[in-house]
Design a protein around this motif. Structure first.
Motif, PDB file in Angstrom:
ATOM      1  N   GLY A   1      13.375   5.038  -6.369  1.00 36.22           N
ATOM      2  CA  GLY A   1      13.248   5.562  -7.733  1.00 36.22           C
ATOM      3  C   GLY A   1      11.834   5.533  -8.270  1.00 36.22           C
ATOM      4  N   HIS A   2      10.857   5.708  -7.392  1.00 37.18           N
ATOM      5  CA  HIS A   2       9.476   5.824  -7.876  1.00 37.18           C
ATOM      6  C   HIS A   2       9.423   6.961  -8.904  1.00 37.18           C
ATOM      7  N   SER A   3       8.530   6.847  -9.877  1.00 38.25           N
ATOM      8  CA  SER A   3       8.506   7.869 -10.940  1.00 38.25           C
ATOM      9  C   SER A   3       8.251   9.259 -10.371  1.00 38.25           C
TER      10      SER A   3
ATOM     11  N   ALA B   1       0.314   4.945 -16.373  1.00 39.71           N
ATOM     12  CA  ALA B   1      -0.717   4.099 -15.745  1.00 39.71           C
ATOM     13  C   ALA B   1      -1.015   4.532 -14.309  1.00 39.71           C
ATOM     14  N   ILE B   2      -0.214   5.437 -13.782  1.00 36.72           N
ATOM     15  CA  ILE B   2      -0.436   5.853 -12.387  1.00 36.72           C
ATOM     16  C   ILE B   2      -1.689   6.716 -12.316  1.00 36.72           C
ATOM     17  N   SER B   3      -2.540   6.428 -11.348  1.00 40.05           N
ATOM     18  CA  SER B   3      -3.814   7.135 -11.265  1.00 40.05           C
ATOM     19  C   SER B   3      -3.578   8.631 -11.068  1.00 40.05           C
ATOM     20  N   THR B   4      -4.503   9.421 -11.634  1.00 35.47           N
ATOM     21  CA  THR B   4      -4.394  10.859 -11.434  1.00 35.47           C
ATOM     22  C   THR B   4      -5.692  11.358 -10.817  1.00 35.47           C
TER      23      THR B   4
ATOM     24  N   PHE C   1       1.861  -6.598  -6.100  1.00 37.77           N
ATOM     25  CA  PHE C   1       1.427  -5.298  -6.622  1.00 37.77           C
ATOM     26  C   PHE C   1       1.836  -4.157  -5.697  1.00 37.77           C
ATOM     27  N   VAL C   2       1.924  -2.977  -6.280  1.00 36.57           N
ATOM     28  CA  VAL C   2       2.027  -1.760  -5.479  1.00 36.57           C
ATOM     29  C   VAL C   2       0.768  -0.958  -5.787  1.00 36.57           C
ATOM     30  N   VAL C   3       0.043  -0.601  -4.746  1.00 36.98           N
ATOM     31  CA  VAL C   3      -1.254   0.052  -4.922  1.00 36.98           C
ATOM     32  C   VAL C   3      -1.196   1.443  -4.298  1.00 36.98           C
ATOM     33  N   GLY C   4      -1.449   2.456  -5.091  1.00 38.27           N
ATOM     34  CA  GLY C   4      -1.407   3.829  -4.588  1.00 38.27           C
ATOM     35  C   GLY C   4      -2.789   4.281  -4.143  1.00 38.27           C
ATOM     36  N   HIS C   5      -3.496   4.951  -5.023  1.00 39.47           N
ATOM     37  CA  HIS C   5      -4.772   5.570  -4.649  1.00 39.47           C
ATOM     38  C   HIS C   5      -5.736   4.596  -3.965  1.00 39.47           C
ATOM     39  N   ALA C   6      -5.858   3.394  -4.532  1.00 40.34           N
ATOM     40  CA  ALA C   6      -6.841   2.443  -3.988  1.00 40.34           C
ATOM     41  C   ALA C   6      -6.411   1.865  -2.637  1.00 40.34           C
TER      42      ALA C   6
ATOM     43  N   GLY D   1       0.316   0.678 -10.808  1.00 36.45           N
ATOM     44  CA  GLY D   1      -0.278   1.647 -11.737  1.00 36.45           C
ATOM     45  C   GLY D   1      -1.763   1.370 -11.858  1.00 36.45           C
ATOM     46  N   SER D   2      -2.567   2.129 -11.088  1.00 35.54           N
ATOM     47  CA  SER D   2      -4.039   2.032 -11.166  1.00 35.54           C
ATOM     48  C   SER D   2      -4.602   0.663 -10.814  1.00 35.54           C
ATOM     49  N   VAL D   3      -3.888  -0.095 -10.000  1.00 36.79           N
ATOM     50  CA  VAL D   3      -4.462  -1.375  -9.547  1.00 36.79           C
ATOM     51  C   VAL D   3      -5.641  -1.032  -8.632  1.00 36.79           C
TER      52      VAL D   3
ATOM     53  N   ALA E   1       0.875  -1.183   0.000  1.00 41.77           N
ATOM     54  CA  ALA E   1       0.000   0.000   0.000  1.00 41.77           C
ATOM     55  C   ALA E   1       0.907   1.226   0.000  1.00 41.77           C
ATOM     56  N   ASN E   2       0.968   1.928  -1.122  1.00 46.12           N
ATOM     57  CA  ASN E   2       1.815   3.122  -1.202  1.00 46.12           C
ATOM     58  C   ASN E   2       0.961   4.350  -0.890  1.00 46.12           C
ATOM     59  N   TRP E   3       1.074   4.797   0.348  1.00 46.48           N
ATOM     60  CA  TRP E   3       0.238   5.928   0.777  1.00 46.48           C
ATOM     61  C   TRP E   3       0.754   7.266   0.248  1.00 46.48           C
ATOM     62  N   LYS E   4       1.923   7.285  -0.340  1.00 46.14           N
ATOM     63  CA  LYS E   4       2.540   8.531  -0.843  1.00 46.14           C
ATOM     64  C   LYS E   4       2.519   9.588   0.268  1.00 46.14           C
ATOM     65  N   ALA E   5       2.320  10.873  -0.069  1.00 43.71           N
ATOM     66  CA  ALA E   5       2.348  11.905   0.976  1.00 43.71           C
ATOM     67  C   ALA E   5       0.929  12.138   1.493  1.00 43.71           C
TER      68      ALA E   5
HETATM   69  P1  PGA Z   1      -1.777   4.282  -8.251  1.00 46.67           P
HETATM   70  O1  PGA Z   1      -0.284   4.522  -7.791  1.00 46.67           O
HETATM   71  O2  PGA Z   1      -2.184   2.915  -7.754  1.00 46.67           O
HETATM   72  O3  PGA Z   1      -2.561   5.389  -7.594  1.00 46.67           O
HETATM   73  O4  PGA Z   1      -1.814   4.361  -9.725  1.00 46.67           O
HETATM   74  C1  PGA Z   1       0.653   3.484  -7.846  1.00 46.67           C
HETATM   75  C2  PGA Z   1       1.997   4.034  -7.481  1.00 46.67           C
HETATM   76  O5  PGA Z   1       2.355   5.106  -7.988  1.00 46.67           O
HETATM   77  O6  PGA Z   1       2.699   3.452  -6.639  1.00 46.67           O
END
Ligand code: PGA
Length: 254
Positions: free
Chosen positions: A108-110, A168-171, A232-237, A204-206, A9-13
């Protein structure tokens, strides 16, 4: 590290301490019916790692009790200093992360490359810091060129590579994932070109709507004897515990 499917779960900032506490509580309450082969890693902002460590490890915490039923959760960091501990004001060294019980670290996340100018060279230096401190690096790359050239000089069994096409990363909560066949194509190509034994993740948008499609990449197939990806790495979801759990449950029903 384990042979389980890894879901980060990538919570980012995102998230205050209070919000992180609510997330853990909801996650525990709603996870009642799943026992499976999934390892959940929470890649939290560094401000939350100590709090989460305590939440996850206190032996009497509901989370620890759930762990006894088969659900495990580990901690991941989103970045690390390229330097060891010492006179590097503002930096968080790998040793400090390790001390907090961090098992994995995204590198090195994008978004790090785009907003903070990170290069492959930075990624490799950080990779070394992680390995020296017993943290498994998850190198994020959208093309082979973003994988440090010297990757083959490091112990492959400790390494993960996350394929994350930036497009593919959610916006703003809108998903635009790559299709499962195209992820398969890219990662099969990488598997053929990189040392055997490295594990791959897709990010990416999983989301709950596409996890079934992606689950097919987790198992060996006729044309490939090893799984294409290990998780998987899951950001927004991952920000909403309910949504995140739907992804995990989607995996376990595959
Ligand atoms: P996303 O992000 O699931 O919101 O597309 C994934 C990520 O950038 O790690």
């Amino acid at each position: 590290m384990s042979g389980k499917i890894l879901v980060v779960a990538n919570w980012k900032a995102n998230k205050t301490v209070e919000e992180a506490g609510d997330w853990i509580y909801q996650f525990i309450v709603q996870s009642s019916s799943f026992v499976n082969q999934v390892e959940v890693a929470i890649a939290a902002p560094v401000t939350l790692l100590y709090f989460l460590k305590n939440k996850l490890s206190t032996s009497l915490s509901p989370f620890a009790l759930r762990s006894a039923e088969g659900l495990t959760a580990t901690l991941a960091a989103q970045d690390v200093s390229p330097y060891p501990i010492g006179q590097y004001t503002g930096a968080i060294a790998a040793k400090m992360l390790s001390d907090l019980g961090v098992t994995y670290c995204l590198l090195g996340h994008s978004e790090r490359r785009r907003y903070f100018g990170e290069t492959n060279k930075d990624v490799e230096v950080k990779l070394k810091q992680c390995l020296e401190n017993n943290i498994s690096p998850i190198v994020c790359a959208q093309s082979l060129e973003e994988i440090p050239e010297n990757i083959r000089n490091y112990p492959v069994d400790k390494l993960y590579i996350m394929y994350e096409p930036e497009s593919a990363i959610s916006t703003n909560g809108v998903y635009h994932a790559e299709s499962a066949p195209s992820v398969r194509k890219v990662i099969t190509d990488w598997q053929n070109k990189l040392p055997k034994g490295i594990r791959f993740l897709y990010g990416g948008s999983v989301n709950p709507g596409n996890i079934r499609d992606f689950s097919g990449l987790l198992v060996p197939s006729a044309d490939c004897l090893v799984p294409i990806i290990s998780g998987f790495v899951v950001g927004h979801a991952s920000l909403d515990p309910e949504e995140f759990l739907r992804i995990i449950k989607g995996l376990s029903c595959r």
